[in-house]
Every structure is written in structure tokens, then in C-alpha cells.
Design a protein around this motif. Sequence first.
Motif, mmCIF file in Angstrom:
data_model
loop_
_atom_site.group_PDB
_atom_site.id
_atom_site.type_symbol
_atom_site.label_atom_id
_atom_site.label_comp_id
_atom_site.label_asym_id
_atom_site.label_seq_id
_atom_site.Cartn_x
_atom_site.Cartn_y
_atom_site.Cartn_z
ATOM 1 N N PHE A 187 0.810 -1.215 0.000
ATOM 2 C CA PHE A 187 0.000 0.000 0.000
ATOM 3 C C PHE A 187 0.849 1.274 0.000
ATOM 4 O O PHE A 187 0.312 2.379 0.010
ATOM 5 N N LYS A 188 2.193 1.087 0.041
ATOM 6 C CA LYS A 188 3.158 2.197 -0.033
ATOM 7 C C LYS A 188 2.894 3.273 1.033
ATOM 8 O O LYS A 188 2.969 4.471 0.772
ATOM 9 N N MET A 189 2.607 2.831 2.265
ATOM 10 C CA MET A 189 2.335 3.765 3.357
ATOM 11 C C MET A 189 3.581 4.047 4.186
ATOM 12 O O MET A 189 3.556 4.874 5.111
ATOM 13 N N ASP A 190 4.675 3.324 3.898
ATOM 14 C CA ASP A 190 5.948 3.533 4.586
ATOM 15 C C ASP A 190 5.787 3.467 6.111
ATOM 16 O O ASP A 190 5.207 2.529 6.620
ATOM 17 N N VAL A 191 6.295 4.483 6.828
ATOM 18 C CA VAL A 191 6.276 4.469 8.288
ATOM 19 C C VAL A 191 4.847 4.395 8.820
ATOM 20 O O VAL A 191 4.562 3.676 9.787
ATOM 21 N N ALA A 192 3.928 5.130 8.215
ATOM 22 C CA ALA A 192 2.526 5.107 8.646
ATOM 23 C C ALA A 192 1.940 3.702 8.527
ATOM 24 O O ALA A 192 1.102 3.296 9.342
ATOM 25 N N GLY A 193 2.381 2.943 7.536
ATOM 26 C CA GLY A 193 1.895 1.575 7.361
ATOM 27 C C GLY A 193 2.262 0.682 8.533
ATOM 28 O O GLY A 193 1.464 -0.182 8.940
ATOM 29 N N ALA A 194 3.458 0.883 9.079
ATOM 30 C CA ALA A 194 3.871 0.104 10.252
ATOM 31 C C ALA A 194 2.963 0.401 11.435
ATOM 32 O O ALA A 194 2.607 -0.502 12.208
#
Length: 446
Positions: A187-194
Motif C-alpha cells: 500500500f506504499k504507506m511507509d512508516v505510517a503503514g507500520a
Amino acid sequence: MNERLENEKISKLLWSLALPSILAQLTTLIYNMVDRIFIGRLPDGALAIAGIGLCASIITIITAFTNLFGRGGAPLASIKLGEKRIDVAEKILGNCLVSLLISSILIMGVLFLFGEDILLLFGASQNTLPYAMDYMSIYLIGTIFVQLSVGLNYFINAQGFAKYGMMTLLIGGILNIVLDPIFIFVFKMDVAGAAVATVLSQFVSCIWVMKFLLGPKSTIQIKKEHLKLDLSIMKKVLGLGFSPFFMSSTEGILQVSFNRQLLFFGGDLAVSSMTILMSMSQILLLPMEGIAQGTQPIISYNYGAKHYHRVKETVSLAIKVSLAYSIIGVLAMEIFPNVFVSLFAKDSALIQLSSEMLRVYVFGMIILGANSTYQQTYTSLGFGKRSFFFAFYRKIILLIPLIYILPYLLPYGLYAVILAEPISDLLTTITNTFSFKSFMKKHLPS
């Protein structure tokens, strides 16, 4: 379960209770590590790891409230079970549940209003602040799930249902491991995805805990009539829980002190290294915490039942096992630092600096296994003030002052900052060893 706590062979009982706790702690360790492993492989991984490390300081302080009410209430509930007073144990559980809910709401409100200012105070730079804010703004939404799943899980373990307690962390940990790469990369959310993966995982864990404590398998259950704060009960919970609360909250303050000093002496790269070092310390400390938690229901129940010989046998065995683990773990990191550090970083400069810092940072933990057992024993027996003293001694009297003093006494810059950790660990364990021997003779008669 009460029959087992009272009569089963200690080595077999401790193994059956400690192993699930250790596995649960290892699961927590793995999913904390997975966050950082994935994030460390982003194009701007070094800065992103630093941002996560800054959030870890705040998360540690949030977790302190789960210890205040969870670790403050669970041993008291175990003691009451040993005294066959189930109704009082259920009142303790109800009071702690309400307290966790209230603290969650207050924490979310404060951090939503002042989160950015707090992160800057904690050592964020203009380079790392955006990553920290991306993570924290989402993590806060799940605060209530974290508080309930972790805080109430102590009451599952306190009854001797270690496997159910292990499942709480296994469910959340495995789910987080699965969701991390999906939200970070797919979903390419980077840090927010974690952060999203963590919140969803804790939500599921929370449902598991609540279902168990509301169900028939639990010896003590959440009941509507006990969801009223009782000042006499809360006074005892807070008195016993203040030491683990202090240990956790000051861990957050400690991380802030390290981050600010390392930012000054080594810049953002040194702050990134500190995040990796904290992960290394978790590899050492969390399994020891699992062993200690495995002893809690045995010690508390048998102390309440006045079976002091079983308490002594449990403590002796736990010290030996924890000490063996801390010695082996530290020696492995001293000999192969690059192997451990490379799990979290691909940047060569970060790997080199972190490896050099690691050898200094973990050295004093070589005998910390014994200290971990001492501290849990004090709490399990209801002597929270003694546990608090040694937590205060290690962090406030020794460690935090040394972080600021040593760089000006020794010409080693950021390595002088890191040297504060082993000095404090060694002095605390040695001092506590003498105190603990005296304590056992006085409070556990033959």
C-alpha cells in the motif's frame, strides 16, 4: 490450576509457566524488530529508523500505565487467590480495567494536542520529525487497545493460564508480522503503514483478552458490579504498581536522554544507532522478563498460602536460568556485533557505528539476569517500595546523570554517553545482590 501452583514440582511448573511467557516476549520482540527491519530497508531507512526510535520513547511511557495497573493489580489478585478470596481478586481486576480505560483517554488527549512539541523535546530534528509524526499520529488511535490487551493480560498470567497469556501476544505479533509488509510496501504507506499494522494487531489481541476474562475458563472474571473504583483497592494497586510504572516511564525518559546527547555528539546517524541498540537490549531483556513473569503466579500464590519453601525454590531456579541467558546473550553480541546490527540496516556507516556502540552498550547486561529476578520477586511478594528503590537507583541516581556527566569527563564523545549503561547495570546488580540476600532471610522464614 490452583492445585498445580500449590503442589506441582517447581522445575516442571516454572517451565510450563515461563516458556509461554518467554515465547510471548519473543513474539513481541520479533514484531518490534520486523517493524524496524522493514523500515530500515526503505530508501531513507536511516532517518525513518530514527523517527521510529523517537516514538519508542513515547510508547514506552504509554506502556508504563499498563504496568502501573496490570503489574500492580495482578500479583495482588494472585495473593488473594492463594487466600481463597476470589471476590476480592475480581474487584481488583475490575478496578484495574476502569483505570486502564481512563488513562488511555487521557494519554490520547495529551499527545494529540502536544505530540509534535513533545517529539522535538525528546530529540527529534527537522529531518526525523516527519517520520515520527507519521507513526505516532496513527499509533495513538490504538492506545486503548494496547492498554487493555497488555494491562489485562497480566491477570490471565496471574491465574496460571500462561498459554492463554502467550496467545495474546502471539496473535498480535504474528498478525503484525503479516500486515507490516502489506501496509509498508504493497500500500506504499511507509512508516505510517507500520503504525496501521500495529493498531490492527493490538485490536485483535484486545478482543482475545476481553473474551477470556469475560468467559467461564477464567478463575476471576470481569463483572459489572466490580467496575467501580474502590480507593482502598487502588491504593494497594498503585503502591505495588508504582515500581514497574517507574521502571517503564523512566525507560522512556532514559531514551530521551540518550537521544538528545547522541544527537549532540553524533548527529542523526547516532540516534539511528541508538534505535538499533534498544532493539538489541530487548533481545536480552524480554526473554528474562518472560522468565520473571513465569515466576509471578507461583511466588505470589505460595506466599499467600504460606508455602515459603516453594517460593525460595522458585526464586533460586529463576536466578540461575536468567543469569545463564544474560551471560550467553551478551557474549554473542560482543563476539558477533555485525551479525545482529545488519538485521536492521543496510547503510554501511550505520552498521559500523552501531556495531562499535553495541559492544560498549550491552557489556553490563551480562549479569542483569539476576537483577531481573530480584525485581520481579519484590513485586510478586508485595514489596513494591523495595523494587522501586532499585529502579530509581539504577536510572535516576546512576544512569541518567552519567549520560550527561561522562562525555565531559572522558574524551570519547558519544562512546562516553553509551558507557553510562554498562556502569549503571553492573553497579545496580551487584548492590541488589547483597540487598536481596538479606531480604530473603528476613521475609521468608525457614
